[in-house]
Design a protein around this motif. Structure first.
Motif, PDB file in Angstrom:
ATOM      1  N   LYS A  30      73.240 -63.587  53.229  1.00  0.00           N
ATOM      2  CA  LYS A  30      73.498 -62.171  52.962  1.00  0.00           C
ATOM      3  C   LYS A  30      72.707 -61.383  53.983  1.00  0.00           C
ATOM      4  O   LYS A  30      71.570 -61.715  54.284  1.00  0.00           O
ATOM      5  N   ARG A  31      73.333 -60.346  54.495  1.00  0.00           N
ATOM      6  CA  ARG A  31      72.600 -59.464  55.392  1.00  0.00           C
ATOM      7  C   ARG A  31      72.983 -58.024  55.103  1.00  0.00           C
ATOM      8  O   ARG A  31      74.073 -57.738  54.615  1.00  0.00           O
ATOM      9  N   ARG A  34      73.942 -51.456  58.439  1.00  0.00           N
ATOM     10  CA  ARG A  34      73.237 -50.194  58.705  1.00  0.00           C
ATOM     11  C   ARG A  34      73.472 -49.158  57.619  1.00  0.00           C
ATOM     12  O   ARG A  34      72.624 -48.322  57.351  1.00  0.00           O
ATOM     13  N   ASN A  35      74.653 -49.223  56.990  1.00  0.00           N
ATOM     14  CA  ASN A  35      74.956 -48.251  55.935  1.00  0.00           C
ATOM     15  C   ASN A  35      74.415 -48.698  54.575  1.00  0.00           C
ATOM     16  O   ASN A  35      74.823 -48.205  53.538  1.00  0.00           O
ATOM     17  N   LYS A  36      73.521 -49.675  54.581  1.00  0.00           N
ATOM     18  CA  LYS A  36      72.811 -50.186  53.394  1.00  0.00           C
ATOM     19  C   LYS A  36      73.654 -51.076  52.486  1.00  0.00           C
ATOM     20  O   LYS A  36      73.187 -51.519  51.451  1.00  0.00           O
ATOM     21  N   SER A  37      74.913 -51.321  52.827  1.00  0.00           N
ATOM     22  CA  SER A  37      75.713 -52.238  52.013  1.00  0.00           C
ATOM     23  C   SER A  37      75.422 -53.674  52.452  1.00  0.00           C
ATOM     24  O   SER A  37      74.919 -53.922  53.550  1.00  0.00           O
ATOM     25  N   GLN A  42      79.261 -67.044  55.650  1.00  0.00           N
ATOM     26  CA  GLN A  42      79.060 -68.473  55.444  1.00  0.00           C
ATOM     27  C   GLN A  42      79.017 -69.186  56.785  1.00  0.00           C
ATOM     28  O   GLN A  42      79.957 -69.130  57.569  1.00  0.00           O
ATOM     29  N   ALA A  43      77.909 -69.859  57.021  1.00  0.00           N
ATOM     30  CA  ALA A  43      77.727 -70.599  58.268  1.00  0.00           C
ATOM     31  C   ALA A  43      78.492 -71.916  58.207  1.00  0.00           C
ATOM     32  O   ALA A  43      78.928 -72.351  57.140  1.00  0.00           O
ATOM     33  N   LYS A  53      81.448 -65.072  62.616  1.00  0.00           N
ATOM     34  CA  LYS A  53      80.583 -64.115  61.946  1.00  0.00           C
ATOM     35  C   LYS A  53      81.209 -62.723  62.007  1.00  0.00           C
ATOM     36  O   LYS A  53      81.522 -62.129  60.991  1.00  0.00           O
ATOM     37  N   THR A  54      81.412 -62.218  63.216  1.00  0.00           N
ATOM     38  CA  THR A  54      82.033 -60.899  63.361  1.00  0.00           C
ATOM     39  C   THR A  54      83.336 -60.965  64.144  1.00  0.00           C
ATOM     40  O   THR A  54      84.118 -60.033  64.103  1.00  0.00           O
TER      41      THR A  54
END
Length: 127
Positions: A30-31, A34-37, A42-43, A53-54
Motif C-alpha cells: 500500500k502506498r 499525493r492527494n492522501k488516498s 501487487q508485486a 506498477k503505473t
C-alpha cells in the motif's frame, strides 16, 4: 524481409507487455498518493515476469529497426530496470521476462521467416 522481421518483433513486444499485465502473486503493498488516498500494488513473486506498477516503464518498451544494409534486424528496447530484473541482483530474485517470451516465440519466428523467404523465392523464380 525487413517488414516480416519488424512485424515479428512487434508481435513479441505485445507478448512481453501481456506478461507484464498478467496478475501477479507477490507481496501486496500500500502506498499513499499525493492527494492522501491509498493505492494497492501487487508485486511479482520471484520467477514471475515483473509486475506493472503505473505503466510508465511498460510504455517505454519499443521495437527499433536496425539500419544495417545487408543484415535486416529489429530489437526490442526496454528500460534498464527490466534488464536488472531479468537476471536478478544481489538483493532481488530474478523476474524473467524477455527470455521466456523469446523462447516461446522462437518457433513462430522461424515459421514466419520461412514463409517470407518462400514467398520471396517464388516471386524471384517467376521473373
Amino acid at each position: 524481409m525487413r517488414a516480416a522481421i519488424f512485424a515479428a518483433a512487434q508481435e513479441a513486444k505485445a507478448k512481453v507487455i501481456a506478461e507484464i499485465e498478467r496478475p501477479k502473486s507477490g507481496i501486496v503493498y500500500k502506498r499513499r498518493r499525493r492527494n492522501k488516498s491509498w493505492i494497492q500494488w501487487q508485486a511479482s513473486a520471484p520467477g514471475e515476469a515483473p509486475a506493472k506498477k503505473t505503466g510508465e516503464r511498460m510504455a517505454k518498451i519499443e521495437v527499433k529497426k536496425a539500419n544495417r544494409a545487408n543484415k535486416p534486424s529489429s530489437r526490442i528496447k526496454a528500460p534498464g530496470i527490466y534488464r536488472l530484473l531479468e537476471l536478478g541482483t544481489d538483493s532481488v530474485e530474478p523476474r524473467p521476462l524477455f527470455g521466456p517470451v523469446m523462447r516461446a516465440y522462437r518457433q513462430k519466428f522461424k515459421d514466419l521467416l520461412d514463409a517470407t523467404v518462400s514467398r520471396v523465392l517464388k516471386v524471384t523464380i517467376r521473373k
